[in-house]
Each structure stands twice: as structure tokens, then as C-alpha cells.
Write a protein that holds these residues in place. Structure first.
Motif, PDB file in Angstrom:
ATOM      1  N   ARG A  30       0.821  -1.219   0.000  1.00 44.92           N
ATOM      2  CA  ARG A  30       0.000   0.000   0.000  1.00 44.92           C
ATOM      3  C   ARG A  30       0.857   1.272   0.000  1.00 44.92           C
ATOM      4  O   ARG A  30       0.328   2.384   0.120  1.00 44.92           O
ATOM      5  N   ASN A  31       2.158   1.115  -0.166  1.00 44.00           N
ATOM      6  CA  ASN A  31       3.087   2.244  -0.081  1.00 44.00           C
ATOM      7  C   ASN A  31       3.818   2.465  -1.393  1.00 44.00           C
ATOM      8  O   ASN A  31       4.111   1.511  -2.115  1.00 44.00           O
ATOM      9  N   THR A  51       3.804   4.095  -7.521  1.00 41.67           N
ATOM     10  CA  THR A  51       2.728   4.034  -6.540  1.00 41.67           C
ATOM     11  C   THR A  51       2.377   2.596  -6.189  1.00 41.67           C
ATOM     12  O   THR A  51       2.807   1.649  -6.862  1.00 41.67           O
ATOM     13  N   TRP A  52       1.563   2.443  -5.143  1.00 41.01           N
ATOM     14  CA  TRP A  52       1.239   1.115  -4.639  1.00 41.01           C
ATOM     15  C   TRP A  52       0.608   0.241  -5.708  1.00 41.01           C
ATOM     16  O   TRP A  52       0.850  -0.972  -5.763  1.00 41.01           O
ATOM     17  N   ASP A  98       7.864   4.635   1.016  1.00 40.48           N
ATOM     18  CA  ASP A  98       7.188   5.801   1.582  1.00 40.48           C
ATOM     19  C   ASP A  98       6.584   5.458   2.944  1.00 40.48           C
ATOM     20  O   ASP A  98       6.115   4.346   3.148  1.00 40.48           O
ATOM     21  N   ARG A  99       6.539   6.441   3.829  1.00 36.22           N
ATOM     22  CA  ARG A  99       5.957   6.195   5.143  1.00 36.22           C
ATOM     23  C   ARG A  99       4.434   6.183   5.112  1.00 36.22           C
ATOM     24  O   ARG A  99       3.798   5.626   5.988  1.00 36.22           O
ATOM     25  N   ASN A 100       3.818   6.802   4.104  1.00 34.32           N
ATOM     26  CA  ASN A 100       2.366   6.897   4.035  1.00 34.32           C
ATOM     27  C   ASN A 100       1.794   5.883   3.045  1.00 34.32           C
ATOM     28  O   ASN A 100       2.441   5.526   2.073  1.00 34.32           O
ATOM     29  N   GLU A 101       0.571   5.478   3.298  1.00 36.33           N
ATOM     30  CA  GLU A 101      -0.099   4.539   2.405  1.00 36.33           C
ATOM     31  C   GLU A 101      -0.951   5.294   1.388  1.00 36.33           C
ATOM     32  O   GLU A 101      -1.465   6.367   1.671  1.00 36.33           O
ATOM     33  N   ARG A 103      -0.413   7.049  -1.171  1.00 31.95           N
ATOM     34  CA  ARG A 103      -0.076   8.373  -1.709  1.00 31.95           C
ATOM     35  C   ARG A 103      -0.232   8.311  -3.231  1.00 31.95           C
ATOM     36  O   ARG A 103       0.115   7.318  -3.863  1.00 31.95           O
ATOM     37  N   ALA A 112      10.277  12.111   2.521  1.00 33.23           N
ATOM     38  CA  ALA A 112       8.988  11.420   2.380  1.00 33.23           C
ATOM     39  C   ALA A 112       9.116   9.919   2.588  1.00 33.23           C
ATOM     40  O   ALA A 112       8.116   9.220   2.735  1.00 33.23           O
ATOM     41  N   TYR A 113      10.326   9.425   2.573  1.00 35.20           N
ATOM     42  CA  TYR A 113      10.565   7.985   2.644  1.00 35.20           C
ATOM     43  C   TYR A 113      11.122   7.617   4.012  1.00 35.20           C
ATOM     44  O   TYR A 113      12.027   8.268   4.521  1.00 35.20           O
ATOM     45  N   GLU A 114      10.569   6.551   4.569  1.00 36.81           N
ATOM     46  CA  GLU A 114      10.961   6.162   5.924  1.00 36.81           C
ATOM     47  C   GLU A 114      11.867   4.937   5.959  1.00 36.81           C
ATOM     48  O   GLU A 114      12.721   4.818   6.816  1.00 36.81           O
TER      49      GLU A 114
END
Length: 126
Positions: A30-31, A51-52, A98-101, A103, A112-114
Motif C-alpha cells: 500500500r506504499n 505508486t502502490w 514511503d511512510r504513508n499509504e 499516496r 517522504a521515505y521512511e
């Protein structure tokens, strides 16, 4: 969580390499996932992101038309096909997530990347 990158090596100018990155410890389906690179004495720079869903990709201008990013969510993996390699592509290549799902667009900013893998060295000889 680990991102294990592989596929780097020494290649002549004009040649090709395919980098792989397999994640373990959690799913990144999802990332956004992507690749950055860092040449000796230079800052790390964005190369490509996906993207995911795989439907949206983004590339640095310097690699557009030569590099292709792809992913396989079933394998929790991201790939970078690099064609027409040039000496200026020489760098350590890092995969990232990416840290967010969910996006909508890959960011070109490191912040933006974890999650980061270890680098895999690509050396292109002239």
C-alpha cells in the motif's frame, strides 16, 4: 523491517543492469516504493518511484527513457531496469518505501521515505 537490494555491478557504457529490492518484516503493497542514488562526493538524489498500484511512476529527468521501475506486490519487491547506462550513472543505488499509504504521486524528497535498504553499487565504465 528490511529492504534488501541486489543486482549492482560493473558494466560498460551502453549496457544494462536490473536492480531488485525485496522487503521483509512488513508489507509495502500500500506504499510508494522507489530508488535513490548517491555518487561519490554527491548528495543522494531521487531516481524513480512507483505508486502502490503500479499505475503511476515518476523518474528523474536524467534517467527518463532509459530506466524503468516496476513492482511485484505479491513478492513485496520493487525493481529498476537500467538500460543505456552511462558513466554518470555510477553510484550507490538505494531502494526505499514511503511512510504513508496510498499516496497518489511519488515524492522526489528523501524526507517522504521512511524505510531504506542498503546500497547496491553500480559502476559504469567508459
Amino acid at each position: 523491517v528490511q529492504l534488501q537490494a541486489s543486482g549492482g555491478g560493473l558494466v560498460q557504457a551502453g549496457g544494462s543492469l536490473r536492480l531488485s529490492c525485496v522487503a521483509s518484516g512488513r508489507t509495502f503493497s500500500r506504499n510508494i516504493m522507489g530508488w535513490f542514488r548517491q555518487a561519490p562526493g554527491e548528495e543522494r538524489e531521487f531516481v524513480a518511484g512507483i505508486t502502490w498500484s503500479g499505475r503511476t511512476t515518476s523518474y528523474a529527468d536524467s534517467v527518463k527513457g532509459r530506466f524503468t521501475i516496476a513492482r511485484d506486490n505479491a513478492k513485496n519487491a520493487v525493481f529498476l531496469q537500467m538500460n543505456s547506462l552511462q558513466p554518470e550513472d555510477t553510484a550507490d543505488y538505494y531502494c526505499t518505501a514511503d511512510r504513508n499509504e496510498f499516496r497518489a504521486q511519488p515524492s522526489t524528497r528523501e524526507s517522504a521515505y521512511e524505510y531504506w535498504g542498503q546500497g547496491t553499487l553500480v559502476t559504469v565504465s567508459s
